[in-house]
Design an enzyme around this catalytic site. Structure first.
Site, PDB file in Angstrom:
ATOM      1  N   ASP A 169       0.753  -1.265   0.000  1.00 23.91           N
ATOM      2  CA  ASP A 169       0.000   0.000   0.000  1.00 23.91           C
ATOM      3  C   ASP A 169       0.785   1.319   0.000  1.00 23.91           C
ATOM      4  O   ASP A 169       0.580   2.160  -0.847  1.00 23.91           O
ATOM      5  CB  ASP A 169      -0.953   0.006   1.196  1.00 23.91           C
ATOM      6  CG  ASP A 169      -1.945  -1.138   1.124  1.00 23.91           C
ATOM      7  OD1 ASP A 169      -1.772  -2.041   0.282  1.00 23.91           O
ATOM      8  OD2 ASP A 169      -2.897  -1.147   1.918  1.00 23.91           O
ATOM      9  N   GLU A 411       1.072  -9.140  12.060  1.00 19.04           N
ATOM     10  CA  GLU A 411       0.949  -8.787  10.642  1.00 19.04           C
ATOM     11  C   GLU A 411       2.330  -8.437  10.077  1.00 19.04           C
ATOM     12  O   GLU A 411       2.687  -8.844   8.980  1.00 19.04           O
ATOM     13  CB  GLU A 411      -0.018  -7.600  10.509  1.00 19.04           C
ATOM     14  CG  GLU A 411      -0.370  -7.234   9.086  1.00 19.04           C
ATOM     15  CD  GLU A 411      -1.308  -6.026   9.023  1.00 19.04           C
ATOM     16  OE1 GLU A 411      -1.612  -5.434  10.091  1.00 19.04           O
ATOM     17  OE2 GLU A 411      -1.729  -5.669   7.914  1.00 19.04           O
TER      18      GLU A 411
HETATM   19  C1  2M8 Z   1      -3.404  -4.302   3.317  1.00 19.33           C
HETATM   20  O1  2M8 Z   1      -4.216  -3.654   2.362  1.00 19.33           O
HETATM   21  C2  2M8 Z   1      -5.546  -3.230   2.683  1.00 19.33           C
HETATM   22  C3  2M8 Z   1      -6.172  -2.654   1.422  1.00 19.33           C
HETATM   23  O2  2M8 Z   1      -6.263  -3.635   0.445  1.00 19.33           O
HETATM   24  C4  2M8 Z   1      -5.577  -2.185   3.771  1.00 19.33           C
HETATM   25  O3  2M8 Z   1      -4.629  -1.425   3.915  1.00 19.33           O
HETATM   26  O4  2M8 Z   1      -6.573  -2.115   4.477  1.00 19.33           O
HETATM   27  C5  2M8 Z   1      -2.109  -4.732   2.601  1.00 19.33           C
HETATM   28  O5  2M8 Z   1      -1.134  -5.130   3.528  1.00 19.33           O
HETATM   29  C6  2M8 Z   1      -2.425  -5.853   1.612  1.00 19.33           C
HETATM   30  O6  2M8 Z   1      -1.238  -6.374   1.079  1.00 19.33           O
HETATM   31  C7  2M8 Z   1      -3.221  -6.979   2.271  1.00 19.33           C
HETATM   32  O7  2M8 Z   1      -3.621  -7.894   1.295  1.00 19.33           O
HETATM   33  C8  2M8 Z   1      -4.449  -6.446   3.016  1.00 19.33           C
HETATM   34  C9  2M8 Z   1      -5.148  -7.522   3.858  1.00 19.33           C
HETATM   35  O8  2M8 Z   1      -4.230  -8.209   4.666  1.00 19.33           O
HETATM   36  O9  2M8 Z   1      -4.073  -5.386   3.906  1.00 19.33           O
END
Ligand code: 2M8
Length: 439
Positions: A169, A411
């Protein structure tokens, strides 16, 4: 219980707690839906525990596939509590979106073919072949969509229209582009007047994770604004590309695509199917054009601007992912491994940081601008092994597993101290800890 058995047991508990019936949520609270590459990494871990559940994880992701072939980056839970999330995306504005589920309108790194093969490895041949036959049409449609919509000039690399598509992101090269060229005037105004804290009041993510571990308010605002622009164009790529904010041929995404293309060829070959000629030609071109991302002056690969082909010379974790692609020369792989070894770049106490230590963006706490992540470590380990760097791969596998043993399934982790960050009990961390401990 041995240390390893205990780790596996704890990882399994995380995956069971995050089980949502036919898919696994990344984590409670912050991430209540299904994400594309999360499900792929999760399935890669699940295959060691329950092949059937791993298959279902992938099939449930494919429920969200659009009729034009796109596999969306999110499939939303239909729980009444999350109506607002579904409303934000409104996938129904596109004629291609599925009728029975709401999804996002963008994609994520194409890890699907890899996950399909890894699950297949755990099956006897007949079962494996029928698994491959079941999903091959979906995979072909997805890769054809990637080329048709995201390589409109037929040059070989696919472009991404939002940082969320990279999965990284707030990664430095994209954020540098955003702040130097792309910030909408009204966000620029907020920045100038230092009013960005006001927008922080509306954020959902910082209710779950400390603000200094997520993207800044300005970045969050810009990403949501960019998402709204896509929705206003009904996710129609021609309309989007007419006035796009972001159009970047991302290094991480294209590295993963090259490997996915290889795995797709492997799947087809093992069931004696031939892939469409046109698709094979596009795949070959990707491998060739990928080398245009190499910068001889700084001896590394970068993402580039889709229109001008200008390289975005801001190193990040993507810098190392051509190792995973597997098609770069041994000589260039050696150069990347030197960067991995360098303690001022990618070699701190708990590698691999998502931005090199000497980057002006480096922050050991902030999301994709410094912390160590299990999924990118997994990709790098896989690449190191295929290039013959067995010792490097073993060392990284060990240090990655140590993070989970000592600090749980966070995470992401502080690359200097190992401190756990972001959401606790995160699914892909648990799943990949299982996979990494199985070798
Ligand atoms: C994160 O992305 C989401 C948006 O898609 C967020 O920021 O809320 C990133 O780390 C992405 O790589 C990951 O797939 C997602 C869910 O774990 O979170």
């Amino acid at each position: 219980m041995s240390e390893n058995a205990d780790l596996l047991e704890r990882a399994k508990t995380v995956l069971d707690d995050n089980d949502h019936g036919h898919y696994t949520i990344p984590a409670h609270g912050l991430y209540p839906h299904q994400w594309l590459w999360d499900s792929c990494f999760i399935a890669i871990g699940l295959r060691h525990l329950d092949v059937e559940r791993a298959k279902i994880e992938i099939l449930s992701l494919l429920r969200g596939q659009w009729t034009n072939g796109m596999v969306p980056h999110m499939v939303f839970s239909d729980d009444a509590r999350f109506r607002q999330d579904r409303e934000t995306w409104r996938s129904w504005v596109s004629p291609f979106s599925p009728d029975d589920v709401v999804t996002s309108g963008i994609t994520q790194p194409p890890m699907l073919a890899e996950a399909v093969v890894r699950i297949g490895e755990k099956m006897p041949p007949a079962e494996r072949h029928s698994w491959y036959r079941q999903v091959l049409p979906n995979l072909v449609a997805y890769h054809e969509w990637l080329y048709a919509e995201r390589d409109p000039h037929g040059e070989g690399l696919v472009l991404q229209i939002h940082p969320w598509e990279t999965g990284l992101d707030n990664t430095p090269p994209w954020m540098a582009e955003l702040h130097h060229h792309l910030l909408p005037w009204w966000i620029r105004g907020l920045k100038k007047l230092k009013l960005d804290h006001v927008t922080g009041l509306f954020r959902r993510d910082t209710r779950f994770v400390p603000a200094e571990q997520r993207y800044s308010n300005l970045d969050a605002l810009a990403l949501f604004d960019a998402q709204k622009r896509l929705r206003r164009k009904n996710y129609d790529i021609n309309a989007v590309l007419d006035h796009t904010l972001f159009a970047i041929e991302d290094l991480a995404f294209n590295s993963i695509l090259i490997r996915a293309n290889e795995q797709l060829k492997n799947i087809a070959k093992s069931i004696r199917k031939t892939l469409p000629e046109g698709l094979l030609a596009r795949m070959e071109l990707t491998t060739k054009t990928f080398e245009e991302l190499w910068d001889p002056y700084t001896s590394q690969y970068y993402s580039r601007d889709f229109i001008t082909h200008r390289l975005l010379k801001e190193p990040s974790i993507a810098t190392l992912l051509p190792l995973y692609a597997g098609t770069i020369s041994q000589e260039r792989a050696d150069v990347l491994v030197k960067m991995l070894e360098n303690e001022h770049l990618f070699g701190p106490a708990y590698p691999v940081p998502s931005a090199p230590l000497e980057s002006p963006y480096f922050d050991p706490l902030r999301y994709w601008q410094g912390p160590t992540w299990f999924n990118t470590n997994w990709l790098i380990i896989d690449g190191l092994e295929r290039y013959g760097f067995k010792d490097h791969a073993a060392a990284l596998r060990e240090s990655t597993l140590e993070l989970a043993e000592h600090h749980g399934f966070a995470e992401y982790f502080n690359p200097l101290t190992g401190e756990p960050l972001g959401a606790p009990n995160f699914s892909w961390t648990a799943a990949l800890a299982i996979d990494l401990s199985k070798k």
